[in-house]
Enzyme design. Structure first.
Site, PDB file in Angstrom:
ATOM      1  N   CYS A   1      -5.502   0.751 -10.741  1.00  0.00           N
ATOM      2  CA  CYS A   1      -5.547   2.056 -10.736  1.00  0.00           C
ATOM      3  C   CYS A   1      -5.064   2.839 -11.984  1.00  0.00           C
ATOM      4  CB  CYS A   1      -4.950   2.628  -9.647  1.00  0.00           C
ATOM      5  SG  CYS A   1      -4.772   4.336  -9.338  1.00  0.00           S
TER       6      CYS A   1
ATOM      7  N   CYS B   1       1.755   7.492  -9.603  1.00  0.00           N
ATOM      8  CA  CYS B   1       1.392   7.833  -8.042  1.00  0.00           C
ATOM      9  C   CYS B   1       2.587   7.152  -7.339  1.00  0.00           C
ATOM     10  CB  CYS B   1       0.005   7.442  -7.634  1.00  0.00           C
ATOM     11  SG  CYS B   1      -0.279   7.575  -6.136  1.00  0.00           S
TER      12      CYS B   1
ATOM     13  N   CYS C   1       1.324   3.283  -4.234  1.00  0.00           N
ATOM     14  CA  CYS C   1       1.295   1.781  -4.662  1.00  0.00           C
ATOM     15  C   CYS C   1       2.562   1.509  -5.426  1.00  0.00           C
ATOM     16  CB  CYS C   1       0.164   1.392  -5.257  1.00  0.00           C
ATOM     17  SG  CYS C   1      -1.416   1.355  -3.975  1.00  0.00           S
TER      18      CYS C   1
ATOM     19  N   CYS D   1      -8.288   6.322  -6.690  1.00  0.00           N
ATOM     20  CA  CYS D   1      -7.524   5.544  -5.917  1.00  0.00           C
ATOM     21  C   CYS D   1      -8.218   4.129  -5.580  1.00  0.00           C
ATOM     22  CB  CYS D   1      -7.323   6.504  -4.576  1.00  0.00           C
ATOM     23  SG  CYS D   1      -6.169   5.343  -3.449  1.00  0.00           S
TER      24      CYS D   1
ATOM     25  N   GLN E   1      -4.272   1.073  13.442  1.00  0.00           N
ATOM     26  CA  GLN E   1      -3.846   0.304  12.247  1.00  0.00           C
ATOM     27  C   GLN E   1      -4.944   0.719  10.751  1.00  0.00           C
ATOM     28  OE1 GLN E   1      -1.544  -1.429  11.276  1.00  0.00           O
ATOM     29  NE2 GLN E   1      -0.488  -2.490  13.080  1.00  0.00           N
TER      30      GLN E   1
ATOM     31  N   GLU F   1       2.953   4.195  26.703  1.00  0.00           N
ATOM     32  CA  GLU F   1       3.073   5.060  25.684  1.00  0.00           C
ATOM     33  C   GLU F   1       3.447   6.323  25.729  1.00  0.00           C
ATOM     34  OE1 GLU F   1       2.741   6.478  22.072  1.00  0.00           O
ATOM     35  OE2 GLU F   1       2.346   4.293  22.040  1.00  0.00           O
TER      36      GLU F   1
ATOM     37  N   ASP G   1       5.367  -3.325  20.444  1.00  0.00           N
ATOM     38  CA  ASP G   1       5.019  -3.110  18.956  1.00  0.00           C
ATOM     39  C   ASP G   1       5.647  -1.677  18.744  1.00  0.00           C
ATOM     40  OD1 ASP G   1       3.513  -2.717  16.872  1.00  0.00           O
ATOM     41  OD2 ASP G   1       1.645  -2.304  17.852  1.00  0.00           O
TER      42      ASP G   1
ATOM     43  N   CYS H   1       6.821  -3.527  12.399  1.00  0.00           N
ATOM     44  CA  CYS H   1       6.332  -2.919  10.958  1.00  0.00           C
ATOM     45  C   CYS H   1       7.796  -2.687  10.191  1.00  0.00           C
ATOM     46  CB  CYS H   1       5.596  -1.441  11.229  1.00  0.00           C
ATOM     47  SG  CYS H   1       6.620  -0.105  12.102  1.00  0.00           S
TER      48      CYS H   1
END
EC number: 2.1.1.-
Length: 456
Positions: free
Chosen positions: A73, A79, A82, A162, A288, A338, A383, A410
């Site tokens: 990129c 940016c 990343c 991108c 996801q 949830e 999760d 995560c």
């Protein structure tokens, strides 16, 4: 001489900790250097100085790594999206594997099978959702549409090339940016609380190719979007455009939310296929962001659960019910809980879409709802969001005495804290596996299989 805030120092990066935090030492003081990689020598400005540690920001890399590659990129480095595009993918995986293991070691968690990390099936063009922001790089500058610039709170750099999204995203972004530059409409300024253009949110289902475009603005200007709609419809798509939306968001926060939704064309959702099941994804629902990676992640979860034909499975923090529904065809019963009502409605809808009659989804705060559930689980899937499992909910998870727990995380930092509590209360960690859902970024998913001691 003691380290001082605001001063610059030459530092050798010796270690790395999650999330991509390089570690250096200056006269015995531990210094955290964001995005520093072991083997680098850097010039860093100290931003925080405490008794036991300091934090520094890289000003210049003085000696770099021999294995660095050229980032794909052109905006890489400027940016903020990343962090590691210039590091070979195998090395990225090695770093993430190391970071997970180090957290387990520090938490004194051992005796488990530490499986090799699973890489994303795609390193580039892997995202099924992107949230671009309208703004400028410098105050009063040309309108941009893209990501926050590295190290800047408000500066926006255009993401017209991108590489973590495909050509359809880039074409939509460029068409949108060119149109609104021509119209000279103001972008929203969060501090002044004024302006019109806020975000462009694009969703594209990897496996079905369905594309949903969502323009997010304030209500401060009444602008006719018919011409814009026709421009977006006229793009030559690789996928299939199914909807163009206009979301009004007058909230003071930077988060994309919906005060009012207008459908400019088509419908307000996409359908994605995962492991033979269909999932309806609405504009703001959680899903996801790497579909091919999600298939791998959920296959790992299914594998960790093992045989489940006669088992009742609890799916806690179930979102739109994706994991629960993927294990449902093999399970006796799935109960998902949830907090977000809209996500639960989507979960119920998805279960109908997939003809799954053994799924029940409950809306409410897990710490409260879990007290009222009468069934006993054979398997609990956890999760949670980044902060981990709510302490009260974790108490009830333990009280359920489920023989098997599969924890999908995560955030490995909060994961190990929750695991310590589970281990103290009679659980044994059997296996741990990392899954890279976000190539070129510091983020990583971790799946952990636990068994109750007395069932071994």
């Amino acid at each position: 001489m003691a380290m001082r805030k605001g001063k610059e120092y030459e530092l050798n990066i010796e270690e790395i900790e999650f999330p991509s935090m390089g570690i250096a030492y200056h006269e015995g003081l531990k210094v955290y250097v964001k995005h520093g990689i072991p083997g680098q020598k850097v010039l860093a400005r100290i931003t925080t100085k405490k008794k036991d540690h300091a934090k520094g920001k890289i000003i210049e890399v003085l000696e770099d790594l021999p294995y660095k590659i050229e980032a794909k990129c052109p905006a890489f480095g400027q940016c903020g999206g990343c962090a590691h595009q210039d590091i070979p993918y195998e090395k990225q995986l090695e770093i993430k594997q190391h970071e997970i293991l180090e957290l387990f070691k520090k938490a004194n968690l051992d005796g488990f099978d530490f499986l090799p990390i699973e890489g994303s099936p795609k390193q580039y063009e892997y995202r099924n959702k992107m949230e671009f922001t309208f703004g400028d790089l410098k105050k009063g500058g040309e309108l941009n549409l893209g990501m926050h610039a590295k190290g800047m709170s408000f500066g926006i750099i255009s993401a017209d090339e991108c590489k973590i999204v495909d050509e359809d995203y880039r074409n939509i972004l460029n068409a949108t940016l060119n149109y609104f530059r021509e119209k000279q409409l103001p972008h929203y300024r969060i501090m002044a609380r004024e302006g019109y253009l806020r975000n462009l949110v694009i969703r594209k289902a990897e496996n079905t190719g369905e594309v949903l475009v969502n323009l997010v603005t304030t209500s401060q200007i009444d602008f006719n979007l018919d011409e814009y709609t026709e421009i977006i419809k006229s793009i030559n798509y690789k996928g299939n455009l199914v909807g163009i939306l206009h979301t009004i968001n007058d909230s003071l926060s930077d988060v994309v939310q919906c005060d009012k939704l207008n459908i400019l064309y088509g419908r307000d959702y996409i359908i994605e296929d995962l492991l033979g099941l269909k999932f309806k994804i609405t504009p703001l629902s959680f899903f996801q962001t790497n579909s091919k990676g999600a298939e791998k992640l959920y296959s790992i979860v299914r594998d960790f659960i093992g045989e489940s034909k006669s088992k009742t499975v609890f799916d806690l923090y179930c979102g739109t019910g994706t994991i629960g529904q993927i294990v449902a065809p093999e399970a006796k019963k799935v109960i998902g809980i949830e907090l977000i009502e809209e996500a639960v409605e989507s979960a119920r809808e998805n279960a109908k879409l997939n003809n799954l009659n053994n799924c029940e989804f409950i809306a409410g705060d897990i710490a409260q709802v879990i007290k009222e559930v009468k069934q006993k689980p054979d398997v609990i899937i956890l999760d949670p969001p980044r902060p981990g499992v709510h302490p009260k909910a974790l108490e009830y998870v333990i009280k359920f005495d489920s023989p098997t727990i599969v924890y999908v995380s995560c955030n490995p930092k909060t994961l190990v804290e929750d695991l310590k509590v589970l281990v103290e209360n009679g659980y044994v960690i059997e296996k741990v596996k990392g899954m890279d859902m976000f190539p070129s970024t510091p983020h990583v998913e971790t799946v952990v299989g636990l068994r109750r001691k007395d069932t071994l």
